[in-house]
Scaffold this active site. Structure first.
Site, PDB file in Angstrom:
ATOM      1  N   GLU A   1      -5.348   1.678   2.296  1.00 40.15           N
ATOM      2  CA  GLU A   1      -5.207   0.473   3.118  1.00 40.15           C
ATOM      3  C   GLU A   1      -5.426   0.799   4.588  1.00 40.15           C
ATOM      4  OE1 GLU A   1      -3.132  -2.578   5.635  1.00 40.15           O
ATOM      5  OE2 GLU A   1      -2.882  -0.417   5.538  1.00 40.15           O
ATOM      6  N   GLU A   2      -4.879   1.928   5.015  1.00 32.56           N
ATOM      7  CA  GLU A   2      -4.960   2.292   6.430  1.00 32.56           C
ATOM      8  C   GLU A   2      -6.380   2.656   6.857  1.00 32.56           C
ATOM      9  OE1 GLU A   2      -2.715   1.614   8.309  1.00 32.56           O
ATOM     10  OE2 GLU A   2      -0.731   1.946   7.447  1.00 32.56           O
TER      11      GLU A   2
ATOM     12  N   HIS B   1       0.819  -1.210   0.000  1.00 30.57           N
ATOM     13  CA  HIS B   1       0.000   0.000   0.000  1.00 30.57           C
ATOM     14  C   HIS B   1       0.851   1.257   0.000  1.00 30.57           C
ATOM     15  CE1 HIS B   1       0.156   0.894   4.448  1.00 30.57           C
ATOM     16  NE2 HIS B   1       0.205  -0.411   4.570  1.00 30.57           N
TER      17      HIS B   1
ATOM     18  N   ASP C   1       3.618  -6.164   3.166  1.00 27.64           N
ATOM     19  CA  ASP C   1       3.289  -5.039   4.037  1.00 27.64           C
ATOM     20  C   ASP C   1       4.168  -5.101   5.283  1.00 27.64           C
ATOM     21  OD1 ASP C   1       2.089  -2.985   5.411  1.00 27.64           O
ATOM     22  OD2 ASP C   1       0.083  -3.842   5.405  1.00 27.64           O
TER      23      ASP C   1
ATOM     24  N   ASP D   1       5.802   1.213   7.305  1.00 26.57           N
ATOM     25  CA  ASP D   1       4.411   0.832   7.060  1.00 26.57           C
ATOM     26  C   ASP D   1       3.744   1.811   6.108  1.00 26.57           C
ATOM     27  OD1 ASP D   1       1.886  -0.246   7.175  1.00 26.57           O
ATOM     28  OD2 ASP D   1       1.440   0.552   9.154  1.00 26.57           O
TER      29      ASP D   1
ATOM     30  N   HIS E   1       2.634   3.139  13.302  1.00 26.48           N
ATOM     31  CA  HIS E   1       1.573   4.158  13.229  1.00 26.48           C
ATOM     32  C   HIS E   1       1.901   5.393  14.058  1.00 26.48           C
ATOM     33  CE1 HIS E   1      -1.927   1.442  11.641  1.00 26.48           C
ATOM     34  NE2 HIS E   1      -0.901   1.534  10.812  1.00 26.48           N
TER      35      HIS E   1
END
Length: 505
Positions: free
Chosen positions: A323-324, A279, A352, A291, A446
């Site tokens: 994606e997130e 992604h 990923d 990520d 994140h």
């Protein structure tokens, strides 16, 4: 083919391709197309030889600079969909592919993605604020983004049916047990019953949050709390006591038009395609260099060097958007495939997070018993690679946390590898991989600190060579790999707890 459009440089657009209006766009390729194609067939060893940590690191550093373009909007580097950082990422991926000559057919696919952001929240039940309280993603705000007041009401069973909500739910805050149906359904049921907010408590140990998923006009501001925190209130309500409560949530939920990018080799059998994806977006909190900068840049590096070789099976690379926000790009892509085009995809490989600093070499435990036939063969290819290089590996659940989900739900074999996110590394895994027990695999998962410094370069290089190995293996031959026999009969139909990183049930 599949419902895609040729793509011009995104920076040259006025916004039409990004805002999901599907304009008619002229095909645009390199100004210096290949005079003749490559003569040598791809092999695993030859493709792997092109992959170096220096090449990967160069891409990661450039990706971070692209994320910095979002600072004026977000006060931090980010590549969240809709940001300048993400638009620049899409432009970089496209321009790199277009500069490779005439090897790939490059397409885009625009769609509307649902995005949400919770700025502030508070929940007071009785005279206390639960320590475990967390807001749900894609939760609407409380009315007028202000505090609301009402009694707490205990919902029967799991809150999945209209009959679970008592008459006094209207004007109250509904307390609902987790389980059986998606969180979004519980919030919608509460809203239909007249609740002014909803609190979903866990049915097992630990705090809980998730996503409400596709927005509904009946959704209400929704929070998650732990079972431990909920027990006190449940006991009072069962005793007939009144628990005056208040809730406040300042949030937004909106559409952010965005774009998938797909590149397919012009060579190779178009009736038998192998596909891989990562992604292109990050969360709003940070630049997402691991990520999934690590996966998406690995794909770009492999795609670049594959142009040196001929292939027998067509190879299709995808960079998913959204994606997130809940696997939106990959889900939309698969939903637009005709039956004929679905059947042309022999397998899908998901890449990923390949460079987590406290890494483990993780393989999705995709078995043929629970997934489309061929998933287990792909799993075993990864295992054999790790073992043949004297590396340990662990199996991780194939539970819907990444972009393979829509593929296996629609009969396409899938699998992938990862190096870990927020999960805690065990002492046994330290013995297998090194690192620190008790810490997350990626302590910056994140977060703002998911920068270039957050990459385990040796692990990233090794896993990128494995990606190259997987591409070369199946691009050269699909002999022995199960033929596709259908969609629904082969589909993975068991509900999963996740759709992306957020719980959905």
């Amino acid at each position: 083919m599949y419902n895609l459009l040729p793509l011009i440089s995104l920076s040259a657009l006025t916004g039409a391709a990004i805002i999901g209006q599907h304009p008619l766009i002229e095909s645009s390729h390199s100004e210096s197309p290949l005079i003749s194609g490559p003569e040598e067939f791809v092999s695993s060893s030859s493709l792997q030889a092109h992959i170096t940590k220096e090449g990967l690191l160069k891409r990661a550093k450039h990706l971070y600079k692209l994320a910095e373009q979002a600072i004026p909007e977000y006060n931090r580097p980010t590549r969240v969909i809709g940001s300048q950082g993400h638009l620049a990422t899409l432009d970089y991926i496209y321009s790199t592919l277009a500069g490779l000559g005439d090897y790939y057919e490059i397409s885009n696919q625009s769609f509307n993605a649902v995005v949400g952001n919770v700025f502030e929240w508070r929940l007071v039940l009785g005279d206390t604020e639960p320590e475990s309280v967390l807001p749900f993603a894609l939760s609407p705000p409380t009315p007028k983004n202000d505090a609301i007041f009402g009694p707490l009401v205990l919902v029967a069973n799991d809150g999945c049916d209209e009959s679970d909500y008592p008459a006094n739910t209207k004007g109250a805050i509904a307390l609902i047990k987790r389980g059986v149906c998606p969180f979004g359904q519980k919030s919608e049921r509460a809203g239909r019953a007249g609740a002014i907010a909803a609190v979903i408590y866990n049915h097992e140990k630990g705090s809980m949050s998730g996503t409400l998923g596709q927005p509904s006009i009946f959704h209400v501001a929704t929070y998650g709390i732990s079972l431990e925190d909920a027990k006190l209130y449940i006991e009072k309500l069962k005793q007939g006591k009144i628990v005056p409560s208040s809730a406040y949530m300042d949030s937004i939920v909106y559409n952010a038009p965005t774009t998938n990018i797909v590149a397919q080799t012009k060579g190779g059998d178009p009736e038998n395609c192998i596909m891989l994806g990562g992604h292109s977006d990050s969360v709003a909190a940070g630049p997402g260099i691991n990520d999934d900068g690590s996966g998406s840049m690995t794909l770009l590096e492999v795609a670049t060097h594959l142009t040196n070789y001929k292939v027998n099976s067509c190879v299709r690379f995808a960079w998913w958007s959204g994606e997130e926000e809940g696997l939106l790009g990959s889900t939309y892509y698969v939903s637009q495939l005709s039956t004929e085009d679905n059947m042309k995809i022999r397998l899908f490989m998901d890449y990923d997070m390949l460079a987590s600093p406290n890494y483990a070499y993780q393989v999705y435990n995709a078995t043929d018993a629970a997934n489309p036939a061929g998933s287990e063969g792909l799993r075993d290819l990864y295992v054999q690679y790790y073992e043949s290089h004297g590396k340990n590996h662990t199996f991780i659940p194939f539970d819907g946390r990444s972009d393979y989900q829509a593929f296996i739900e629609n009969g396409i074999p899938g699998g992938g590898i990862a190096t870990g996110a927020e999960g805690v590394k065990t002492t046994e895994e330290v013995a297998m991989f090194g690192g620190t027990a008790g810490d997350w695999y990626d302590p910056c998962y994140h977060q703002f600190c998911d920068t270039v410094q957050n990459l385990a370069l040796d692990a990233w290089e090794f896993n990128s060579k494995l990606v190259a190995h997987s591409v070369a293996t199946y691009a050269l031959s699909l002999e022995g790999f199960p033929e596709r026999v259908g969609i629904q009969a082969a589909a993975h139909l068991q509900p999963t707890l996740y759709r992306g990183h957020q719980l959905v049930m």
